[in-house]
Design an enzyme around this catalytic site. Structure first.
Site, PDB file in Angstrom:
ATOM      1  N   ARG A 172      -4.697   7.785  -5.821  1.00  0.00           N
ATOM      2  CA  ARG A 172      -5.888   7.102  -5.321  1.00  0.00           C
ATOM      3  C   ARG A 172      -6.951   8.075  -4.821  1.00  0.00           C
ATOM      4  O   ARG A 172      -8.129   7.766  -4.791  1.00  0.00           O
ATOM      5  CB  ARG A 172      -5.500   6.200  -4.131  1.00  0.00           C
ATOM      6  CG  ARG A 172      -4.879   4.899  -4.492  1.00  0.00           C
ATOM      7  CD  ARG A 172      -5.966   3.934  -4.945  1.00  0.00           C
ATOM      8  NE  ARG A 172      -5.388   2.864  -5.724  1.00  0.00           N
ATOM      9  CZ  ARG A 172      -4.927   1.740  -5.214  1.00  0.00           C
ATOM     10  NH1 ARG A 172      -5.006   1.525  -3.925  1.00  0.00           N
ATOM     11  NH2 ARG A 172      -4.412   0.823  -5.988  1.00  0.00           N
ATOM     12  N   LYS A 189       6.555 -11.868   9.198  1.00  0.00           N
ATOM     13  CA  LYS A 189       7.301 -10.975   8.314  1.00  0.00           C
ATOM     14  C   LYS A 189       8.790 -11.080   8.672  1.00  0.00           C
ATOM     15  O   LYS A 189       9.155 -10.989   9.839  1.00  0.00           O
ATOM     16  CB  LYS A 189       6.782  -9.541   8.476  1.00  0.00           C
ATOM     17  CG  LYS A 189       7.163  -8.620   7.343  1.00  0.00           C
ATOM     18  CD  LYS A 189       6.238  -7.418   7.235  1.00  0.00           C
ATOM     19  CE  LYS A 189       6.687  -6.492   6.128  1.00  0.00           C
ATOM     20  NZ  LYS A 189       5.714  -5.463   5.788  1.00  0.00           N
ATOM     21  N   GLU A 194      -5.764   6.141   1.216  1.00  0.00           N
ATOM     22  CA  GLU A 194      -5.461   7.504   0.759  1.00  0.00           C
ATOM     23  C   GLU A 194      -6.725   8.314   0.547  1.00  0.00           C
ATOM     24  O   GLU A 194      -6.759   9.519   0.857  1.00  0.00           O
ATOM     25  CB  GLU A 194      -4.640   7.452  -0.535  1.00  0.00           C
ATOM     26  CG  GLU A 194      -3.227   6.875  -0.380  1.00  0.00           C
ATOM     27  CD  GLU A 194      -3.166   5.355  -0.336  1.00  0.00           C
ATOM     28  OE1 GLU A 194      -4.213   4.687  -0.543  1.00  0.00           O
ATOM     29  OE2 GLU A 194      -2.074   4.798  -0.084  1.00  0.00           O
TER      30      GLU A 194
END
Ligand SMILES: Cc1ncc(C[n+]2csc(CCOP(=O)(O)OP(=O)(O)O)c2C)c(N)n1
Length: 645
Positions: free
Chosen positions: A398, A280, A370
């Protein structure tokens, strides 16, 4: 940018030599860095996926082959080589390019996508639709390691192995979520990357088996050995057992390996999971060193990576709702040892990271999960803890069923701290938090409150902790949007609003972020001879019926909210007017139209949706004059919300 300048469409990179592709990767990185250091935005994920994007477009033929990105912020290279480079400096700006893949923007973007973990389901659907009509295109989905842990992604993994279509899943594994990833899956993937032994053994075994006569006992035996080896050391065993062929891990920055492997797996049948290891922030040292900060960054100095401060005079910016929540959460944790904070992979954004440092045993990061976050909170609450679940409004969608079933039906004292419950700005329609009033309001047993300013949020959080039922606190991105904080407020009492100003002509009943704009509208109305009452509603549920009566006594009511009009706070007031036999009182509901609002600065979007003070004033005045027109004059047409593209 000698090479990038020549690329107008993906086909243009197919004639490049390997060294030219490598040079192109560097040019793309430079372009990403120049643009995002100036505008701000998501950076580190796209830096890590440059070679992967180029290799995918080199090997596959988009848009005939369908490349589907899970959350398009990692796919900026894809944007640059699919005809959008000229507009790249408008990234995330009003009327500019979206910060995600967006199907209205390009035929190369199959889905508009900003929520994580969706891509495996949609890719499976595309593959099944293709097979129904005997299509020949490849379907390739690209998903990050943290998003793979989302409930939706895991459900799709399970199903893909059952359907077994030709489908390539690329796992772009940079060993980071926004923050450090959590959970067994991420540990497992990490182990694979750091232990490639099995792959070498398997490749060697395959080489030997190829030389054996077909159907011989040795071939059968070798398959048996491979099966038992899998159980011992196979990386990707979990995927293999789910019905995938696992390939990898391969180095996601080695273009030669990427291209060779992609060409190979392109020929294979059935579901393939290609595990690609990336870094990343690759190629920009500050981002490699601090990928969390550079996941999504403010504008910064390229040479140092340091933030460019918008506020150069050192003046202190006003407190935001998130900051107030973060700070008050710690006080609540100090006062009550049963308080547990829960985040779904967003400790920094939702303001629980300071609490986590202070009370590491009482802060839970569940990863991108979630639904699980709310289910977990239910168990904790039933067990006697006081869970506070901090999730952005858009991602809380969600967990809707868990809110209904695990939280409200059981009447458990869970607090939902719903951040970014407003237009969010540059992230656009995938991220605006404008549906929660409507989707929560219909659920029994829940109390829903919305503070006008950060100080009121603190008071509401303390109030919420005294309740024995579900509570949702919804608050906007940033701080107040106009005027100065009032600096005083009435005590928070369940279901009671706050009267801020009295006037006899019209009542402005505003919720949360719209309270200060309503005050400024009232000031301006006074200048036109219209005296307005201003009420800070505070509660969507239970609604303050005494307040509704008071508002009705003015003879005209305007409700103002930063949420969908359909089913929103204004609807709650209308329902109350019906119940109280006051429905003859004229009522204008101001909020967001029945449309997905585009991206841009929050202030620009508020203006677009006519929720800025000037537009509000215009709308209220026009409506008020229409309502009060003498009967013999033809009434002006009611103002219409502009329908957004
Ligand atoms: C459903 C959902 N929850 C939370 C988020 C917020 N979010 C955006 S990116 C991200 C981390 C994604 O990590 P990963 O999939 O590994 O991709 P990377 O950014 O590391 O490339 C999170 C939690 C989201 N976009 N969607």
């Amino acid at each position: 940018m000698p090479i990038l300048d020549t690329i107008e469409r993906p086909a243009d990179i197919k004639s490049l030599r390997l060294d030219q592709l490598q040079a192109l990767a560097q040019e793309v990185r430079t372009e990403l860095l120049q643009t995002i250091s100036t505008l701000g935005g998501h950076l580190a994920s796209s830096l890590g996926a440059v070679e992967l994007c180029l290799a995918l477009h080199y090997v596959f033929d988009a848009p005939d082959d369908q490349l589907i990105w899970d959350m398009g912020y990692q796919a900026f290279t894809h944007k640059l080589i699919t005809g959008r480079r000229d507009a790249f400096n408008t990234l995330k700006q009003f009327r500019g390019l979206s910060g995600f893949t967006h199907r209205d923007e390009s035929p190369y973007d199959v889905f508009t996508s900003g929520h994580g973990g969706t891509v495996l389901s949609t890719a499976l659907g595309l593959a099944m639709a293709r097979d129904q009509v005997k299509g020949a295109q490849h379907v390739v989905s690209i998903i990050g390691d943290a998003s793979l842990g989302e409930g939706m992604a895991l459900e799709a993994l399970n199903h893909i192995g059952h359907v077994k279509p030709n489908l390539l899943v690329i796992l772009n594994d940079n060993r980071m979520s926004i923050a450090k990833p959590v959970g067994g899956l991420s540990r497992y993937l990490n182990r694979i990357i750091t232990n490639p032994t099995y792959n070498r053994i398997r490749q060697e075994a395959e080489r030997i088996v190829k030389k054996l006569p077909a159907g011989s006992r040795m071939v059968k035996l070798s398959h048996k050995i491979e099966e038992s080896l899998k159980g011992l050391i196979v990386p990707g065993l979990v995927f293999e057992e789910l019905g995938f062929r696992y390939v990898g891990p391969i180095d996601g920055h080695n273009l030669r390996d990427l291209i060779t492997t992609l060409k190979n797996v392109r020929r294979l049948k059935g579901p393939i999971l290609l595990h690609v290891s990336t870094v990343k922030g690759k190629g920009y040292r500050p981002a490699e060193q601090d990928p969390e900060r550079f996941h999504k960054t403010e504008p910064f100095h390229l040479a140092t990576g340091k933030r460019k401060r918008a506020n150069g005079n050192g003046a202190h910016a006003a407190e935001t709702f998130s900051e107030a929540f973060s700070d008050e959460l710690i006080r609540c944790g100090e006062a009550n040892r049963r308080v547990v904070a829960i985040t779904a992979a967003m400790p920094e954004g939702t303001g629980v990271s300071e609490f986590a440092k202070r009370f590491p045993d009482r802060c839970v990061d569940v990863g991108m999960a979630e639904q699980h976050a709310v289910g977990l909170a239910a168990g904790l609450a039933e067990g006697g803890a006081r869970p506070i679940v901090a999730i952005y409004s858009t991602f809380l969608q969600r967990a809707y069923d868990q809110i209904m079933h695990e939280m409200c039906l059981q009447k458990l004292p869970i607090i939902l701290a719903i951040d970014r419950a407003s237009l969010v700005g540059e992230d656009g329609p995938t991220h605006h938090g404008v549906f929660d009033i409507a989707y929560l309001r219909v659920l029994p047993q829940i109390h829903i409150a919305s503070p006008k300013d950060p100080a009121e949020l603190r008071a509401m959080l303390r109030w919420a902790l005294e309740q024995d039922h579900p509570v949702a606190l919804r608050y906007a991105r940033g701080g107040i949007i106009c005027g100065e904080p009032l600096g005083r407020q009435a005590k928070v009492v369940t279901g009671k609003s706050e009267l801020l100003r009295q006037g006899k002509d019209v009542a402005l009943v505003a919720l949360g972020s719209m309270v200060y704009p309503a005050l400024s509208v009232a000031e301006a109305l006074a200048g036109e001879g219209i005296q307005a009452t201003v009420i800070n509603a505070r509660f969507v549920k239970p609604l303050d019926e005494a307040m509704v009566k008071l508002a009705a006594s003015c003879g005209a009511i305007v409700t103002i909210e930063e949420g969908q009009v359909a089913g929103g706070f204004g609807s709650a007031v209308s329902e109350a007017l019906d119940r109280l036999a006051l429905s003859s009182v004229p009522h204008l509901r101001i909020g967001l139209p029945d449309a997905f609002v585009e991206h841009g600065k929050r202030t620009e979007l508020l203006r677009l949706c006519r929720l800025d003070p000037a537009s509000l004033l215009h709308r209220v005045t026009r409506w008020y004059r229409t309502v009060n027109a003498p009967a013999d004059l033809p009434a002006a047409a009611p103002p219409e919300l502009r329908v957004l593209a």
